[in-house]
Motif scaffolding. Structure first.
Motif, short mmCIF file in Angstrom:
data_model
loop_
_atom_site.label_atom_id
_atom_site.label_comp_id
_atom_site.label_asym_id
_atom_site.label_seq_id
_atom_site.Cartn_x
_atom_site.Cartn_y
_atom_site.Cartn_z
N ALA A 1 4.74 50.68 24.70
CA ALA A 1 5.15 52.03 24.31
C ALA A 1 4.31 52.51 23.14
O ALA A 1 4.04 51.75 22.21
CB ALA A 1 6.63 52.04 23.93
N ILE A 2 3.88 53.79 23.22
CA ILE A 2 3.20 54.41 22.07
C ILE A 2 3.94 55.69 21.74
O ILE A 2 4.13 56.54 22.62
CB ILE A 2 1.71 54.74 22.39
CG1 ILE A 2 0.94 53.46 22.67
CG2 ILE A 2 1.07 55.50 21.23
CD1 ILE A 2 -0.53 53.68 22.94
N ASN A 3 4.35 55.82 20.47
CA ASN A 3 5.11 56.99 20.02
C ASN A 3 6.25 57.33 20.98
O ASN A 3 6.44 58.48 21.37
CB ASN A 3 4.18 58.22 19.89
CG ASN A 3 3.16 58.00 18.80
OD1 ASN A 3 3.39 57.21 17.89
ND2 ASN A 3 2.03 58.68 18.91
N GLY A 4 6.95 56.31 21.41
CA GLY A 4 8.12 56.53 22.26
C GLY A 4 7.80 56.72 23.73
O GLY A 4 8.71 56.72 24.56
N ALA A 5 6.53 56.88 24.08
CA ALA A 5 6.18 57.06 25.50
C ALA A 5 5.89 55.69 26.11
O ALA A 5 5.05 54.95 25.60
CB ALA A 5 4.96 57.96 25.63
N ARG A 6 6.62 55.35 27.17
CA ARG A 6 6.46 54.02 27.76
C ARG A 6 5.42 54.06 28.88
O ARG A 6 5.38 54.98 29.69
CB ARG A 6 7.82 53.52 28.28
CG ARG A 6 7.82 52.03 28.58
CD ARG A 6 9.17 51.38 28.36
NE ARG A 6 9.44 50.98 26.98
CZ ARG A 6 8.93 49.91 26.37
NH1 ARG A 6 8.09 49.12 27.01
NH2 ARG A 6 9.25 49.63 25.13
N VAL A 7 4.54 53.05 28.87
CA VAL A 7 3.48 52.97 29.88
C VAL A 7 3.68 51.67 30.67
O VAL A 7 3.68 50.59 30.08
CB VAL A 7 2.08 52.92 29.19
CG1 VAL A 7 0.97 52.84 30.24
CG2 VAL A 7 1.90 54.11 28.27
N VAL A 8 3.88 51.82 31.96
CA VAL A 8 4.06 50.62 32.80
C VAL A 8 2.67 50.11 33.17
O VAL A 8 1.79 50.89 33.52
CB VAL A 8 4.87 50.98 34.06
CG1 VAL A 8 4.97 49.78 35.02
CG2 VAL A 8 6.27 51.44 33.65
N VAL A 9 2.50 48.79 33.09
CA VAL A 9 1.16 48.23 33.36
C VAL A 9 1.25 47.25 34.54
O VAL A 9 2.30 46.68 34.80
CB VAL A 9 0.58 47.50 32.12
CG1 VAL A 9 0.47 48.44 30.94
CG2 VAL A 9 1.41 46.27 31.77
N PRO A 10 0.12 47.06 35.23
CA PRO A 10 0.14 46.08 36.33
C PRO A 10 0.16 44.67 35.76
O PRO A 10 -0.23 44.44 34.61
CB PRO A 10 -1.18 46.36 37.06
CG PRO A 10 -2.05 47.05 36.07
CD PRO A 10 -1.17 47.73 35.08
N LEU B 1 3.55 43.02 18.74
CA LEU B 1 4.21 43.27 20.03
C LEU B 1 5.42 44.20 19.84
O LEU B 1 5.63 45.11 20.64
CB LEU B 1 4.64 41.95 20.69
CG LEU B 1 3.51 40.96 21.03
CD1 LEU B 1 4.05 39.82 21.88
CD2 LEU B 1 2.35 41.63 21.75
N ASP B 2 6.17 43.97 18.76
CA ASP B 2 7.35 44.82 18.53
C ASP B 2 6.93 46.26 18.27
O ASP B 2 7.58 47.20 18.73
CB ASP B 2 8.16 44.31 17.32
CG ASP B 2 8.93 43.03 17.67
OD1 ASP B 2 8.96 42.69 18.87
OD2 ASP B 2 9.45 42.38 16.75
N ARG B 3 5.83 46.41 17.51
CA ARG B 3 5.37 47.77 17.19
C ARG B 3 5.08 48.56 18.47
O ARG B 3 5.27 49.77 18.53
CB ARG B 3 4.12 47.65 16.31
CG ARG B 3 3.26 48.87 16.20
CD ARG B 3 3.89 49.92 15.27
NE ARG B 3 3.02 51.07 15.16
CZ ARG B 3 2.14 51.26 14.19
NH1 ARG B 3 2.05 50.40 13.20
NH2 ARG B 3 1.38 52.32 14.19
N TYR B 4 4.62 47.86 19.51
CA TYR B 4 4.27 48.56 20.76
C TYR B 4 5.25 48.25 21.89
O TYR B 4 4.92 48.45 23.07
CB TYR B 4 2.82 48.20 21.16
CG TYR B 4 1.84 48.83 20.19
CD1 TYR B 4 1.55 50.19 20.24
CD2 TYR B 4 1.25 48.07 19.18
CE1 TYR B 4 0.69 50.79 19.32
CE2 TYR B 4 0.39 48.66 18.26
CZ TYR B 4 0.12 50.02 18.34
OH TYR B 4 -0.71 50.61 17.44
#
Ligand code: SAM
Length: 305
Positions: free
Chosen positions: A16-25, A70-73
Motif C-alpha cells: 500500500a502507498i498512501n492508503g492505496a492498495r496494489v495487488v501484486v502477482p 514492510l509495515d510502512r508499505y
C-alpha cells in the motif's frame, strides 16, 4: 519453516502507498536480491515493493529493521533471518526453499545486499545450483556518497570497511594507493579521525569528502583535503559515514614533497615500510625511495646525536 509474519501463502499479496492498495502477482521462484532504503523510507522502488509483497519468503538481517519497512508499505510476508552469525545454518535452508521452487527476497538492514552486507556466499551457491537470480536494484550509500562528493566519478573503487587496527589499515591503504580513480570507504564514526589521518599520510593529502547520514534528517557532506578533514573529525561525529577520496594527484611530486611523505612514513615505521608505502603512493622506483629514506633516517639520527 520461516517465522510467520501474519500472512500465509494463500493470502492476497499486496502493498500500500498512501492508503492505496496494489495487488501484486506471486513472484516467480528464485533468489531476488532487493535493495532497500539507506535511511529515507521513501527511497524504495515500486519493483522492490512488488517483490517483497509477492515473494514466498523475505530473508533479512534483522527482522525488527525490515518489519519497519514492510509495515510502512502494508506488506505482510513471512520473514526469516540471514546474517553473519547464522549464515552457515541458514544457507542450506534457503537453498532448499529455492530448490523447492520458492521465491526468496533477500534484503539487508539498509541499501544493497552483498555490499559490505551478507549474501555473497548465498549468491555463489544459488548460482552453482542453477537457481534463478534476480537483482532488484536501488539505493546504496556508496553511490549516494559518490555523487555528492564532487570528486571524479568516471572511475572509482569501492573499498568497503578498512581494517580497524592501524598497521593493517595502513597496509590496505598502501595497496589501494595507485588505483587510478576515486576511492569509496565505509567507516564507523569512532574510527573516522584515525582513518582520515592514515589516509592523508599513506595516500598523500588528496581532496576528499565525508558524507554523513545520507537521505536522513541530518544529512551533511564535508569536502576538503584529507588532512583538514582528519582534523575536523578528530572527535567522533554521530551517524553513518562514507568517505570518498579523490584519485592520485597526477603531477609528479617534487623532491620536498617526497621528503615530507617519507618523513611522515618514517615516523610510523621502518625505512623498508616507508619506501614500500611511498613507492605505492608516488609510483616512483622503490630503490630510489629506499635510498632517500635511509638518508633521511640517518639525518634524523645525526640531528639527535
Ligand atoms: N549495503 C549497504 C549499502 O548498500 O550501502 C551498506 C551496509 S554497511 C554494513 C553499513 C555502512 O554503510 C555504514 O557503516 C556506513 O558506512 C554506510 N551507510 C549506510 N547507510 C548510510 C547513510 N544513510 N549515510 C551514510 N553512510 C551510510
Amino acid at each position: 519453516m520461516p517465522a510467520k509474519n501474519t500472512a500465509d501463502s494463500t493470502e492476497q499479496r499486496s502493498f500500500a502507498i498512501n492508503g492505496a492498495r496494489v495487488v501484486v502477482p506471486h513472484v516467480s521462484g528464485g533468489l531476488h536480491i532487493v535493495a532497500t532504503p539507506i535511511g529515507n523510507l521513501g527511497d524504495v522502488t515500486i519493483r522492490a515493493l512488488s517483490t517483497l509483497a509477492g515473494a514466498d519468503i523475505v530473508a533479512c538481517e534483522d527482522s525488527r529493521v525490515t518489519r519497519v519497512l514492510l509495515d510502512r508499505y502494508g506488506i505482510s510476508r513471512p520473514l526469516t533471518t540471514y546474517h553473519e552469525h547464522n549464515a552457515a545454518e541458514q544457507r542450506p535452508r534457503l537453498l532448499a526453499w529455492l530448490a523447492d521452487g520458492k521465491s526468496v527476497a533477500l534484503v539487508s538492514d539498509a541499501g544493497t545486499p552483498l555490499l559490505s552486507d551478507p549474501g555473497y556466499r548465498l549468491v555463489v551457491e544459488a548460482a552453482a545450483a542453477g537457481h534463478a537470480l534476480v537483482p532488484v536494484p536501488g539505493p546504496s550509500a556508496l553511490l549516494a556518497a559518490l555523487v555528492l562528493a564532487g570528486l571524479p566519478t568516471d572511475a572509482f573503487f569501492f573499498a568497503g570497511f578498512l581494517p580497524p587496527k592501524e598497521a593493517a589499515r595502513r597496509k590496505r591503504l598502501t595497496e589501494l594507493a595507485a588505483i587510478p580513480g576515486s576511492l569509496v570507504f565505509y567507516e564507523s564514526p569512532h574510527r573516522l579521525g584515525a582513518s582520515l589521518a592514515d589516509m592523508a599520510s599513506v595516500l598523500g593529502d588528496r581532496p576528499a569528502a565525508v558524507a554523513r547520514e545520507l537521505t536522513k534528517l541530518f544529512e551533511t557532506v564535508r569536502r576538503g583535503s584529507l588532512s583538514t578533514l582528519a582534523e575536523e573529525f578528530s572527535a567522533a561525529p554521530k551517524g553513518e559515514i562514507v568517505v570518498v577520496v579523490g584519485p592520485p594527484l597526477d603531477t609528479p611530486p617534487e623532491a620536498g614533497e617526497i621528503d615530507a611523505l617519507l618523513l611522515r612514513l618514517l615516523d610510523a615505521g621502518s625505512v623498508r615500510s616507508a619506501a614500500d608505502e611511498a613507492a605505492a603512493v608516488t609510483g616512483l622506483p622503490r630503490r630510489d625511495l629506499y635510498r632517500r629514506a635511509l638518508e633521511l633516517r640517518e639525518g634524523e639520527r645525526g640531528a639527535e646525536g
